[in-house]
Enzyme design. Structure first.
Site, PDB file in Angstrom:
ATOM      1  N   CYS A   1       7.427  19.312  21.241  1.00 49.12           N
ATOM      2  CA  CYS A   1       7.997  18.716  22.450  1.00 49.12           C
ATOM      3  C   CYS A   1       9.516  18.933  22.530  1.00 49.12           C
ATOM      4  O   CYS A   1       9.962  20.016  22.872  1.00 49.12           O
ATOM      5  CB  CYS A   1       7.623  17.240  22.527  1.00 49.12           C
ATOM      6  SG  CYS A   1       7.720  16.607  24.224  1.00 49.12           S
TER       7      CYS A   1
ATOM      8  N   HIS B   1       1.814  16.846  22.237  1.00 50.59           N
ATOM      9  CA  HIS B   1       1.852  16.096  20.981  1.00 50.59           C
ATOM     10  C   HIS B   1       0.505  16.207  20.263  1.00 50.59           C
ATOM     11  O   HIS B   1      -0.462  15.536  20.634  1.00 50.59           O
ATOM     12  CB  HIS B   1       2.168  14.623  21.258  1.00 50.59           C
ATOM     13  CG  HIS B   1       3.587  14.395  21.669  1.00 50.59           C
ATOM     14  ND1 HIS B   1       4.596  14.160  20.765  1.00 50.59           N
ATOM     15  CD2 HIS B   1       4.166  14.387  22.889  1.00 50.59           C
ATOM     16  CE1 HIS B   1       5.738  14.010  21.415  1.00 50.59           C
ATOM     17  NE2 HIS B   1       5.509  14.144  22.701  1.00 50.59           N
TER      18      HIS B   1
ATOM     19  N   GLU C   1      -0.184  15.071  17.377  1.00 56.37           N
ATOM     20  CA  GLU C   1      -0.358  13.955  16.453  1.00 56.37           C
ATOM     21  C   GLU C   1      -1.089  12.764  17.056  1.00 56.37           C
ATOM     22  O   GLU C   1      -1.601  11.914  16.332  1.00 56.37           O
ATOM     23  CB  GLU C   1       1.009  13.509  15.892  1.00 56.37           C
ATOM     24  CG  GLU C   1       1.949  12.859  16.902  1.00 56.37           C
ATOM     25  CD  GLU C   1       2.813  13.855  17.666  1.00 56.37           C
ATOM     26  OE1 GLU C   1       3.846  13.435  18.212  1.00 56.37           O
ATOM     27  OE2 GLU C   1       2.452  15.049  17.732  1.00 56.37           O
TER      28      GLU C   1
ATOM     29  N   SER D   1       1.729 -11.886  -2.693  1.00 59.53           N
ATOM     30  CA  SER D   1       1.535 -12.627  -1.448  1.00 59.53           C
ATOM     31  C   SER D   1       0.061 -12.854  -1.144  1.00 59.53           C
ATOM     32  O   SER D   1      -0.282 -13.629  -0.258  1.00 59.53           O
ATOM     33  CB  SER D   1       2.152 -11.843  -0.285  1.00 59.53           C
ATOM     34  OG  SER D   1       1.409 -10.648  -0.062  1.00 59.53           O
ATOM     35  N   GLY D   2      -0.814 -12.157  -1.880  1.00 63.78           N
ATOM     36  CA  GLY D   2      -2.241 -12.194  -1.549  1.00 63.78           C
ATOM     37  C   GLY D   2      -2.623 -11.080  -0.609  1.00 63.78           C
ATOM     38  O   GLY D   2      -3.801 -10.865  -0.323  1.00 63.78           O
TER      39      GLY D   2
ATOM     40  N   VAL E   1      -2.454  -6.914   0.922  1.00 65.78           N
ATOM     41  CA  VAL E   1      -2.869  -5.616   0.395  1.00 65.78           C
ATOM     42  C   VAL E   1      -1.739  -4.938  -0.383  1.00 65.78           C
ATOM     43  O   VAL E   1      -1.940  -4.456  -1.500  1.00 65.78           O
ATOM     44  CB  VAL E   1      -3.346  -4.693   1.543  1.00 65.78           C
ATOM     45  CG1 VAL E   1      -3.672  -3.300   1.028  1.00 65.78           C
ATOM     46  CG2 VAL E   1      -4.565  -5.295   2.234  1.00 65.78           C
ATOM     47  N   ASP E   2      -0.539  -4.883   0.210  1.00 68.78           N
ATOM     48  CA  ASP E   2       0.555  -4.106  -0.395  1.00 68.78           C
ATOM     49  C   ASP E   2       0.948  -4.644  -1.771  1.00 68.78           C
ATOM     50  O   ASP E   2       1.045  -3.883  -2.738  1.00 68.78           O
ATOM     51  CB  ASP E   2       1.780  -4.101   0.528  1.00 68.78           C
ATOM     52  CG  ASP E   2       1.486  -3.486   1.879  1.00 68.78           C
ATOM     53  OD1 ASP E   2       0.506  -2.732   1.985  1.00 68.78           O
ATOM     54  OD2 ASP E   2       2.234  -3.758   2.840  1.00 68.78           O
ATOM     55  N   SER E   3       1.190  -5.948  -1.859  1.00 71.90           N
ATOM     56  CA  SER E   3       1.635  -6.502  -3.139  1.00 71.90           C
ATOM     57  C   SER E   3       0.523  -6.419  -4.186  1.00 71.90           C
ATOM     58  O   SER E   3       0.781  -6.218  -5.377  1.00 71.90           O
ATOM     59  CB  SER E   3       2.122  -7.945  -2.981  1.00 71.90           C
ATOM     60  OG  SER E   3       1.074  -8.820  -2.633  1.00 71.90           O
ATOM     61  N   THR E   4      -0.722  -6.532  -3.756  1.00 73.57           N
ATOM     62  CA  THR E   4      -1.848  -6.451  -4.688  1.00 73.57           C
ATOM     63  C   THR E   4      -1.988  -5.049  -5.275  1.00 73.57           C
ATOM     64  O   THR E   4      -2.144  -4.876  -6.493  1.00 73.57           O
ATOM     65  CB  THR E   4      -3.164  -6.848  -3.983  1.00 73.57           C
ATOM     66  OG1 THR E   4      -3.036  -8.176  -3.485  1.00 73.57           O
ATOM     67  CG2 THR E   4      -4.343  -6.771  -4.932  1.00 73.57           C
TER      68      THR E   4
END
Length: 510
Positions: A80, A168, A170, A222-223, A225-228
């Site tokens: 683009c 585009h 994507e 934190s419980g 996904v990321d921190s786990t």
């Protein structure tokens, strides 16, 4: 293992992260850098992609990248704005479009026997999003594709591995967009497809072992996904030297503190639960402004976390679940020092904590974090959990916070979330929750007049939270949940459903 890398230069397009996500889906590693802040070593990248942009190449403030190390030396795909930039400054002509070039279009012409369009048929749908158009190709430009309204929809430069498109690939609306990216990266640029979840785990664990040695690491769980996933990666690398702290701020979902602790214990993690709910609620008393609530919660969390971290002798590192969108958004295309959004994981970490930071997920997108978690056999129920805001229910209670309001909202929330799970709707929703409104309404219960609270239910579908649409939950389900909430939660006599999309609304109400 050295992976082939793809460099994506960002000109401020809303779709830039989506380009990276599509490239990663091809098992190819890529990085996004602002166009005016190139990485120190271009040599380490196998190919380069130029993103779109909200700017016009004809405007005075148009972004001007330094392509001297790239053009003609690396396989280059210009999308683009990038396509228009190459044309405008290389002997072509870019002018305002006579027709509206936004939305769906179809490829009406494709040049035969071009690897770039291999396995892509004429008539393939593409997504346009620009107000300028390329009237004349650049010097040595060869036309590759047209749509009914856009003659120069794609071209390449003779004698270079330089390709350009005015659509585009994507976005999902470009039906063969992923195929086109694969054609460019694999067939033309010869990039290896070796970026997998398994290889990431293996390489990251080895890097963490080398980096951390016998040092102790503190991680705030934190419980989510990321921190786990970050915790499990670190646990694989350093075992019991990882000390996890899970703080109950009094604003979690009903029974979440106990449930998450039990889940973590079953995973073999070294976790300490800290119930600081009274401390948080006391600090929030009388505060009703949303941003002020966030600041108070952030401050108290750091105080509690610091108290606990000091109890761990010789802790050297603070681990965080920072993911790639946080990293990208902390550097603006307007300049490497301009911050769009501070990392939500960091939360204003004070200097007095004196801990070095380790972020094992900092190069992953959310969907990749889940895939990495799955490859480490983390429970699918945990990996499939909806995102939950850091400030918790505080920003789902409009107005000031009290223990009673938290109780009411927890009861409403658990009915709604459990209902989604029981009806098989939970996995169709990206995020769901209930909001307690600062509104009372008149109702009738058992022939008596009531004047009680109103709650709003919210359920959205999204891929990354940047945009979202409300989910068309079945009327019968909403009727059943509404009746259950009103009958079982004392203090609520009316339920409404939020049918706002983002934009213009946000997912959370505060």
């Amino acid at each position: 293992m050295q992976h082939h890398k793809v460099l994506i230069l960002d000109f401020g397009s809303q779709y830039t992260q989506l380009i990276a996500r599509r490239v990663r889906e091809l098992n190819i590693y890529c990085e996004i850098h602002p166009y005016n802040h190139l990485p120190t070593s271009i040599d380490s990248f196998q190919a380069v992609i130029l993103s779109g942009s909200p700017f016009s190449v004809r405007s005075e403030d148009a972004p001007h990248p330094d392509l001297s190390q790239i053009r003609g030396k690396k396989p280059l795909l210009a999308v683009c704005y990038g396509a228009q930039y190459l044309a405008h400054f290389s002997g072509g002509n870019v002018s305002p479009s006579n027709t509206r070039e936004y939305g769906r279009a179809h490829l009406s012409y494709l040049k035969k026997e071009e690897d770039f369009f291999d396995s892509i048929p004429e008539g393939s749908q593409v997504w346009m999003s620009h107000s300028d158009t390329i009237k004349q190709l650049p010097t040595n430009g060869i036309l590759l594709a047209s749509t009914e309204d856009v003659e120069n929809a794609a071209y390449r430069i003779e004698g270079e591995k330089t390709y350009a498109i005015q659509f585009h690939p994507e976005v999902y609306h470009s039906t063969h967009g992923k195929q086109l990216l694969e054609n460019f990266l694999v067939k033309i640029a010869k990039v290896s497809q070796d970026w997998t979840s398994d290889s990431f785990v293996e390489e990251t664990v080895a890097e963490l072992e080398k980096k951390l040695g016998n040092d102790k690491v503190v991680l705030g769980l934190s419980g989510g996904v990321d921190s786990t996933v970050a915790a499990v990666l670190l646990h694989k690398a350093i075992g019991k030297n990882l000390h996890c702290i899970f703080v109950n701020n009094g604003l979690l979902r009903k029974n979440e503190f106990e449930n998450v602790l039990n889940q973590y214990e079953g995973m073999g993690l070294n976790v300490k639960g800290v119930d600081a709910s009274k401390r948080f609620l006391d600090a929030l008393a009388g505060i009703d402004e949303p941003e002020q609530k966030r600041k108070v919660i952030g401050r108290v969390f750091i105080e509690v976390f610091d108290d606990e971290a000091h109890k761990i002798e010789n802790a050297k590192w603070l681990a965080q679940g920072t993911i790639y969108p946080d990293v990208i958004e902390s550097v603006s295309v307007k300049g490497p020092s301009a911050t769009i959004k501070s990392h939500h994981n960091v939360g204003g970490l004070p200097d007095f904590m004196k801990l070095k930071v380790v972020e094992p997920l900092r190069m992953l997108f959310k969907d990749e974090v889940r895939r990495v978690g799955a490859s480490m056999e983390i429970d699918s129920e945990l990996l499939g959990r909806h995102p939950f805001p850091g400030p918790g229910l505080a920003i789902r209670i409009l107005g000031d916070i009290t223990a009673e309001k938290v109780r009411v909202l927890q009861e409403v929330d658990v009915i709604f979330i459990n209902g989604l799970k029981e009806e098989g709707l939970y996995n169709d929703v990206w995020q769901a929750g209930a909001i307690l409104l600062p509104v009372n309404s008149v109702g009738v219960m058992g022939d008596e007049r009531t004047y009680e609270k109103v709650v709003a239910l919210r359920a959205v579908e999204s891929t990354d939270g940047m945009t979202a649409d409300w989910v068309h939950l079945p009327y019968k389900f909403l009727q059943k949940i509404s009746n259950k909430i009103i009958n079982q939660v004392k203090g609520v006599n009316r339920v409404v459903y939020d049918i706002s999309s983002k934009p213009p609304a946000t997912i959370e109400w505060e």
